[in-house]
Motif scaffolding. Structure first.
Motif, PDB file in Angstrom:
ATOM      1  N   UNK A  51       1.069  -1.517  -0.563  1.00  0.00           N
ATOM      2  CA  UNK A  51      -0.294  -0.106  -0.168  1.00  0.00           C
ATOM      3  C   UNK A  51       1.026   0.986   0.184  1.00  0.00           C
ATOM      4  N   UNK A  52       2.356   1.208   0.377  1.00  0.00           N
ATOM      5  CA  UNK A  52       3.145   2.512   1.076  1.00  0.00           C
ATOM      6  C   UNK A  52       3.573   2.920  -0.508  1.00  0.00           C
ATOM      7  N   UNK A  53       4.001   1.626  -1.793  1.00  0.00           N
ATOM      8  CA  UNK A  53       3.529   2.338  -2.931  1.00  0.00           C
ATOM      9  C   UNK A  53       2.542   3.185  -3.449  1.00  0.00           C
ATOM     10  N   UNK A  54       1.674   3.073  -2.679  1.00  0.00           N
ATOM     11  CA  UNK A  54       0.040   3.487  -4.028  1.00  0.00           C
ATOM     12  C   UNK A  54       0.423   5.392  -3.067  1.00  0.00           C
ATOM     13  N   UNK A  55       0.396   4.937  -2.320  1.00  0.00           N
ATOM     14  CA  UNK A  55       0.416   6.369  -1.170  1.00  0.00           C
ATOM     15  C   UNK A  55       1.285   6.903  -1.813  1.00  0.00           C
TER      16      UNK A  55
END
Length: 1565
Positions: free
Chosen positions: A714-718
């Protein structure tokens, strides 16, 4: 001679000796000896007199003759003794001993006292010769005589003590008689001592016992003496210690010895010998720990006992402490080396070497094996001891010499078939060769021979352990052997270690394995593998306390660079426990043990990182990478730390390096995306939007690649959402970002606009929310929706879509608040969205800001936003209070200051400009930048406040114009639709002389206002644009711009008139100016227009008309300064001093106006120059500088005028130029040129000052102004000056090939610069003259002649070139020193006459005449040049002529031509030169004249010393004075001053003077 006469002569000789008249005595004695050759007294007197006259040989002969004549007489023997004692030579000691013996014979029956004195002297003589036996015998005779005479006991005691002192050195000798006499003396001294007990008696007893201890054969006597001393001194431990040491040294430690040790310990519990004895007893009882402890403690107190060291080594061997055993044996050998070579000592050495060899063999390694062989070779009769031979074989095995070891095995098996060590050695050889089956057989045979040897069983166990595949699986045989070895030798740590291996790896019994490992580690604390196994098993079994205790124990005991395993494991333990400082310390200690372990470095990096030591952590990971380049982890950690430290470019390079190794490494892709995103944010903060977009594009590329490989993170999409949303502040026209098709569901990459990119950011946040819902993600999504809405609002898009986005934003932020109501950031974001124009929910906004403040007390952002909310609602007081609180919380927060500035602007406060300026100083913000620029422009447009303190502070002192221009440039980069901002930017650029930038800004304003309904604003923008185009020289475009405004204003008419004038359309310009004059209301405007018309008339050569118009201006009630300046300038141009002076006087009436001080000063100086008042020119500018010291233009003007009008003050001119350069770089460009010219005038070159000289400054000027031909001309002059100085210092010129190039450059620059033709021609001609002169002086006459010929083609009417050609052609003739024909001299004179106004031409002609010996003609030429220089007012010309004239006269004087005219001429010329200025060369010439007149006079020295030692004289002149002063001082033989002068020469590097000093010193010696 009768007997009476002989007696009389002897009496006279005796009297003469009494009176110390030894020569007279010799005369009398010789007279007697002529008569009586065998006269005893005469020979004695001769000996005495000769000895006193220091004639020892004659004295010795005389005394010996007398002794021969009468051997029984004392006088001759006494004389010989005195003579030998006085001589004190080693070669006469034997004779002296014989004399003493003779005297003893003579004194024995006559004088006992004298006999004792001679006896003492004889003993001292024997002692010096180290003849101890004779010392003892003679002294014993002395004692015997004293005893016979009834001497007291005290005296006899002292005599025996003295004998002891004399014989103490004989104990190491093999002379038994001397030793026995010494012991007798000791006994007599001890027995005769009184009182008993006493300190002296005790000390004497100690020495007696110590002496006996050194004599091995006196053991019984030693025991008796010790027992006797114990009777007298029962509390003293010394005799017991000696007895203990005696038993220890003897090798037989019996019960008697043990009893003595016990008694000694009762007296002194820490006694070294007693503890050693107990240690030996414990060794005998196989109590090895106790033995080691006692021996170690005993040796700490008594370390000079080699036997004890050997015992300690034996104990340590039993305990398998091999390195400690080696140390003990080395100590034993060291102690034995300090003792005498006795048989017992050799035996002890053999034992020590043997023990050492055994220990060395047990330690693997070639070096240890080599040392073991060396130790064995030191043992006597080593080849006859089979055990030692077997040891040597083991050493060969360790060294890898299998063949030598095999030979030893064969020899041992043949000679000693029952020796188990032979089979053991054979087994070791097979084991080393991995022949395990043969090794098994050999070890089994060794066990058969000696079954109780633990090493045999252990090696057999090792053989089974590493044997075949089946044996490896079933290691029970190995287990059996290891158990037997452990049983036989409880200290065999390796046996227990392998038992631990068996139970851990084979049996799987970790508890029993741990027990074995612990047992092994107890026996060998230095075994790191065993210790590591204990700790690892304890940790695995959950016994962390035991593990930590072991690690602590090992680390506390370990020396530096040791026990890496323990330090590493404890460091990792502390790291897991969160004790980061302790972890760092332990891991550092581990690295000291093994600095090349990359894993250690990585662990240390983690420890540093955990405690926040980023820099040191970075170094650690870099070191780990250096040691293991393949480790991606080390590179990644280093990159992540550099990212944390803000070194984004370095981090990017590291991440890229990782991708080269593994292109899809997601952490590196993520790191690259984050780095580029952070760099984009920094660029946005600096308003570098283009660079920011590049970074955002790259960030999206890397993050998209990472998300493609790991879409579940998820942190990549953030991060993708953050990157997309970051474009929110950038102008939409700039945003064109390429993204991977993967992000938008396509196969190809796409370029997205701002709206599309913001929308993509929202979708990325949504994807992240689906993977992992969090309040932070909801907040990010809400802010993204808000930015999308703001963008659509700016683009005037569909209002429904905007409302929908804002509603989504509010709902997302409310969701974030519900999830985490204590997060002030979420409340603040909700408040911002709530109070925007599309929502307008001020109540919700106020509530949100207040909740944010309640959640976080120190919340400057929320307070500022609350202030903005109040300000937009019209609540100024509340807004002010909110901003005030924000300022108090964080004084450097920008936005609250902007709020206060807006409030100040609303209420009309005088602090408004200060507040806006402060916002620009804090940071860049669009509102602050535009507000400050607005106030700066408003202040500049008000022409009435130029002299006010407020203007000086706000605009000048605070450097407002450049600051506002920079801020507004950044503003227009981001906000590109604000015409007002572009207009202000153009206005500020005009002030800064940035003409192209001003025109571009005005053009942008025009484009933005083209379709505007406000035509007035459009006309203002077009007027500004036209003015900027006119300034740039684009006159046609300027005319069109003005015409498009339809000329409604006076400014438009004047502007187009100026454009017509610049274009050359004078008629149209006149019509426009006349029209402007007709509508002008103000007399000032009329004066300006009339001045412009006058300039136009002058341009058309209508001087009278121009003068008339300017007079009209001057009679107006308010004449302007410009018209008066123009009138004065007109007078200067036409050389009309009256008109110029009249205009100047009128101009000076307005002295109170200081805005045109430079122009007034320039005009005043020009008028003074026109009147020929050169000094007044400098004084006028100096006065202006004094009144305006902060004005760089005045300093620059002063530095420009000084070389031309007052060259004697060139030093001040150089200083003025330097100050101008410091004050203002723009004026400093020209000031550097002027500084260089001034420095050339005063002769400032690199030899005197490497940093500040003409060449350095002109080089700087050339870099700053490469298009200025004058700069290149001065550079040519500076290079020529440096070459000349190089010749004076006898060094090779470095800049000899630049002349032609610089001349070509000047010619090209004059054409590019479009400067006036006369000025351009003068520059080109001067540079050509300079280049020709330079070539000629460096001996390149052919090139100089070619350049002259080329120059004459370009400038055929230039007489100077013709003269230069003649100088070049004449130079070879002058150098040949031949007499020139009259025709040539006449030709040269004619060439000079064509340049009769040239001072240098006359100088050259004088040199020609001087070379021909025509001194009178040369003098006349110099006088002619002096006359010309005076007429021209050339200071430098006058000074040069005077000095050359003085030099000419001095050269004639130095040639010793007797004529009073020349000395007086030197004096006259130098005196006149000194009147012009301080003249070092003139002072030198006067000194040399004095030297020539009176070389040796004091005045000569004084004058030369003045030049040498006083500061301010150039080194070239000082060097000449030093040379002559040195000759003067050598002529006066004043060596003290010579030393001072030579030191001075050495300090200043005067090689010539030092060489002269060597020659003169050699001549004088």
């Amino acid at each position: 001679m009768s007997n009476k006469e002989v007696k009389a002569a002897l009496k006279s000789a005796r009297d003469a000796i009494r009176n110390k008249e030894y020569k007279e005595a010799l005369k009398h004695c010789k007279a007697v000896l002529k008569q009586e050759k065998n006269n005893y007294n005469a020979w004695v007197f001769v000996g005495l007199a000769a000895a006193e006259l220091e004639q020892p040989d004659q004295a010795q002969g005389a005394y010996k003759k007398a002794a021969e004549l009468e051997p029984g007489q004392l006088l001759a023997w006494q004389g010989l003794a005195n003579l030998y004692e006085k001589t004190n030579h080693t070669d006469v000691r034997e004779d002296l001993a014989n004399v003493y013996h003779k005297l003893l014979e003579l004194y024995e029956s006559t004088d006992k006292q004298k006999w004792c004195e001679v006896c003492r002297k004889l003993v001292e003589l024997y002692h010096q010769e180290k003849n101890y036996l004779q010392v003892a015998r003679t002294w014993h005779k002395l004692v015997k005589i004293r005893q016979e005479e009834g001497a007291e006991n005290a005296e006899l005691h002292q005599l025996w003590k003295r004998l002891v002192q004399l014989l103490m050195e004989c104990t190491h000798l093999q002379d038994n008689e001397a030793q026995q006499l010494l012991l007798k003396a000791f006994e007599e001294a001890v027995n005769s001592s009184d009182p008993i007990p006493s300190e002296e008696h005790q000390k004497l007893y100690r020495e007696f016992i110590q002496c006996l201890a050194k004599l091995p054969h006196e053991s019984l006597r030693l025991k008796q003496a010790c027992e006797d001393m114990m009777v007298s001194y029962p509390a003293v431990s010394y005799p017991l210690e000696i007895l203990c040491l005696h038993f220890i040294q003897s090798g037989s430690f019996t019960e008697e010895a043990l009893n003595i040790c016990s008694k000694l310990l009762d007296i002194d519990s820490k006694s070294g010998p007693a503890l050693i004895g107990l240690g030996i007893r414990s060794l005998q009882g196989k109590k090895y720990e106790e033995a080691e402890k006692n021996l170690t403690e005993g040796l700490q107190r008594t370390n000079q006992c080699p036997v004890a060291w050997c015992y300690l080594g034996e104990v340590q061997m039993k305990m398998h402490k091999y390195k400690e055993a080696i140390h003990s044996c080395n100590q034993a050998l060291k102690t034995l080396g300090q003792l005498n070579e006795l048989i017992s000592i050799q035996q002890q050495k053999n034992l020590a070497h043997r023990c050492k060899a055994e220990a060395l063999v047990k330690i693997p390694g070639v070096d240890f094996a080599e040392e073991a062989i060396h130790s064995l070779n030191q043992v006597l009769d080593v080849d006859n001891d089979p055990m030692l031979i077997a040891l040597k074989g083991q050493a060969y095995v360790n060294k890898g010499l299998i063949d030598e070891a095999s030979k030893i095995v064969q020899e041992l098996k043949l000679a000693y078939p029952d020796l188990g060590e032979a089979h053991y050695l054979e087994g070791l050889i097979h084991y080393a060769q991995k022949n395990y089956n043969h090794a098994e057989t050999s070890f089994q045979r060794a066990i058969e021979k000696e079954a109780e040897t633990a090493d045999f069983h252990f090696c057999l166990g090792l053989t089974y352990w590493f044997m075949s595949e089946e044996m490896r699986k079933d290691k029970t045989k190995a287990l059996t052997q290891f158990l037997k070895a452990a049983k036989l030798d409880n200290y065999h740590a390796n046996a227990f270690r392998y038992l631990g291996h068996f139970y851990r790896d084979i049996a799987g019994d970790k508890n029993r394995a741990l027990g074995c490992y612990k047992k092994a580690f107890e026996k060998d604390k230095m075994d790191g593998d065993t210790g590591a196994a204990v700790v690892d098993l304890s940790t695995e079994l959950g016994d962390l306390e035991t593990a930590l205790a072991i690690l602590t124990e090992v680390t506390e005991r370990a020396s530096a660079g040791r026990a890496k395993w323990a330090w590493l494991r404890r460091g990792l333990y502390y790291l897991r426990a969160g004790q980061h400082s302790q972890a760092v310390a332990d891991l550092q200690a581990a690295l000291r043990a093994d600095p090349k372990d990359p894993n250690c470095w990585e662990s240390l990096g983690e420890a540093y990182l955990s405690r926040g030591g980023y820099t040191t952590a970075l170094k650690s990971f870099r070191k780990a990478r250096e040691l293991n380049p393949k480790s991606i982890y080390s590179i990644y950690k280093a990159a992540s730390i550099e990212q944390i430290l803000g070194k984004y470019k370095d981090a990017i390079a590291e991440y890229q390096h990782i991708l080269e190794k593994s292109k899809d490494y997601v952490p590196a892709l993520k790191g690259l995306g984050e780095c580029y995103l952070m760099m984009a944010k920094i660029a946005l903060a600096d308003y570098l939007d283009g660079k920011a977009l590049d970074y955002i594009e790259q960030s999206l590329g890397f993050l998209a690649r990472a998300a493609k490989h790991r879409p579940e993170v998820s942190c990549l999409w953030k991060l993708l959402g953050d990157a997309c949303t970051s474009v929110c502040v950038i102008s939409p026209s700039k945003v064109n970002v390429k993204v991977l098709g993967f992000l938008i569901g396509q196969n190809e990459d796409y370029v997205l606009k701002k709206s599309e990119l913001l929308s993509l950011g929202g979708r990325c946040y949504g994807r992240g929310l689906k993977l992992m819902s969090s309040q932070n993600s909801w907040c990010d999504l809400g802010i993204n929706y808000y930015h999308q809405a703001q963008h659509l609002t700016a683009m005037s898009s569909n209002k429904n879509e905007i409302s929908e986005l804002l509603e989504k934003s509010v709902q997302c932020l409310k969701k974030a608040v519900r999830l985490d109501s204590k997060n002030h950031l979420y409340w603040n974001a909700l408040g911002v969205v709530a109070c925007c124009k599309g929502v307008g929910n001020f109540a919700l906004a106020q509530h949100s800001f207040i909740k944010s403040i309640q959640a976080e007390q120190i919340n400057v952002v929320a307070w500022t936003n609350l202030g903005v909310l109040y300000l937009t609602s019209g609540n100024i007081e509340q807004a002010h209070e909110a901003f005030k609180v924000a300022q108090s919380l964080e004084p450097s927060y920008l936005t609250c200051w902007i709020g206060q500035a807006l409030i100040a602007e609303i209420i009309g406060s005088y602090e408004t400009m200060d507040l806006f300026r402060h916002t620009t100083e804090l940071s860049m913000h669009t509102e602050g930048a535009k507000g400050y620029a607005h106030w700066v422009c408003s202040t500049l447009q008000d022409q009435t406040n130029r002299n006010s303190e407020l203007y000086k502070y706000n605009i000048l002192q605070m450097n407002a114009i450049p600051a506002a221009q920079v801020a507004l440039t950044k503003y227009t980069e981001r906000i590109q639709n604000d015409a007002c901002a572009f207009t202000m930017l153009g206005y500020l650029n005009e002030y800064l002389q940035l003409k192209k930038q001003a025109a571009a800004a005005y053009q942008r304003a025009v484009l933005l206002l083209t379709n505007s309904e406000d035509k007035e604003q459009y006309n203002i923008a077009m007027r500004n644009y036209g003015r900027a185009l006119c300034t740039l020289g684009h006159y046609d475009d300027a005319i069109q711009a003005y015409l498009s405004t339809h000329l409604p204003e006076l400014d438009d008419i004047v502007g187009i008139a100026q454009a017509y004038f610049k274009k050359g359309h004078f008629q149209e310009s006149r019509k426009a100016y006349e029209r402007a004059l007709s509508i002008a209301d103000c007399e000032q405007d009329k004066a300006y227009i009339l001045t412009a018309l006058a300039i136009m008339e002058y341009k058309q050569n209508q001087v009278d008309a121009a003068k008339t118009l300017l007079f009209k201006c001057s009679i107006l009630q308010e004449p302007n300064m410009e018209s008066l300046q123009a009138l004065c300038t007109l007078g200067l141009i036409k050389q009309d001093a009256t008109l110029a002076m009249a205009a100047l006087k009128e101009l000076l009436k307005h002295i109170e106006r200081k805005d045109n001080v430079y122009e007034r000063c320039l005009l005043t100086s020009a008028v003074y120059a026109l009147q020929g008042r050169n000094l007044a020119v400098q004084r006028q500018v100096s006065k202006a500088v004094h009144s305006n010291p902060d004005n760089p233009t005045l300093w620059s003007l002063l530095s420009r005028l000084v070389p031309r009008y007052t060259p004697q003050n060139a030093k001040g001119g150089a200083v003025a130029g330097t100050i101008a350069h410091i004050l203002d770089l723009n004026h400093g460009k020209k000031a550097l040129l002027n500084t260089a010219v001034n420095q050339l005038m005063i002769g400032c070159h690199t030899a005197e000052d490497e940093k500040d000289n003409a060449l350095k400054n002109i080089q700087k000027a050339a870099r700053l102004s490469p298009d200025d031909p004058a700069t290149w001309a001065v550079l040519l002059a500076a290079c020529h000056a440096e070459n000349t100085v190089g010749c004076l210092h006898n060094t090779q010129p470095k800049r000899t090939n630049l002349g032609k190039m610089i001349v070509a450059t000047i010619s090209a620059k004059t054409k590019e610069k479009k400067i006036p033709a006369s000025h351009a021609q003068a520059l080109e001609q001067w540079s050509l003259f300079q280049a020709i002169t330079g070539l000629n002086e460096t001996g390149r006459t052919s090139e100089a002649e070619a350049l002259c010929t080329k120059g004459l083609k370009t400038f055929p009417e230039q007489p100077t070139l013709y003269l230069l050609l003649r100088q070049v052609q004449c130079k070879p003739l002058l150098q040949s020193r031949k007499e020139l024909p009259d025709a040539i001299l006449e030709e040269l004179r004619k060439a000079v006459m064509t340049n009769s106004t040239s001072v240098t031409a006359w100088h050259w002609l004088a040199q020609v005449y001087q070379s021909q010996g025509m001194m009178a003609a040369a003098e006349m030429c110099y006088r002619k040049s002096l006359q010309l220089a005076s007429q021209q007012g050339s200071w430098s010309g006058k000074l040069s002529s005077l000095l050359r004239l003085a030099k000419l006269a001095l050269e004639i004087c130095m040639a010793n031509i007797s004529n009073d005219h020349w000395p007086s001429l030197v004096q006259e010329a130098t005196t006149e030169a000194s009147k012009l200025s301080f003249c070092p060369l003139g002072v030198l010439l006067q000194a040399l004249l004095q030297y020539n007149r009176k070389m040796g006079s004091r005045e000569t020295r004084r004058m030369l010393e003045r030049v040498v030692y006083q500061p301010g004289y150039p080194e070239t002149i000082v060097s000449v004075a030093r040379w002559y002063l040195l000759q003067h001082l050598y002529a006066k033989d004043d060596y003290e001053l010579i030393d001072v002068l030579v030191t001075n020469a050495r300090v200043n590097g005067d090689v010539r003077a030092l060489e002269l000093d060597k020659k003169l010193s050699a001549t004088s010696s």
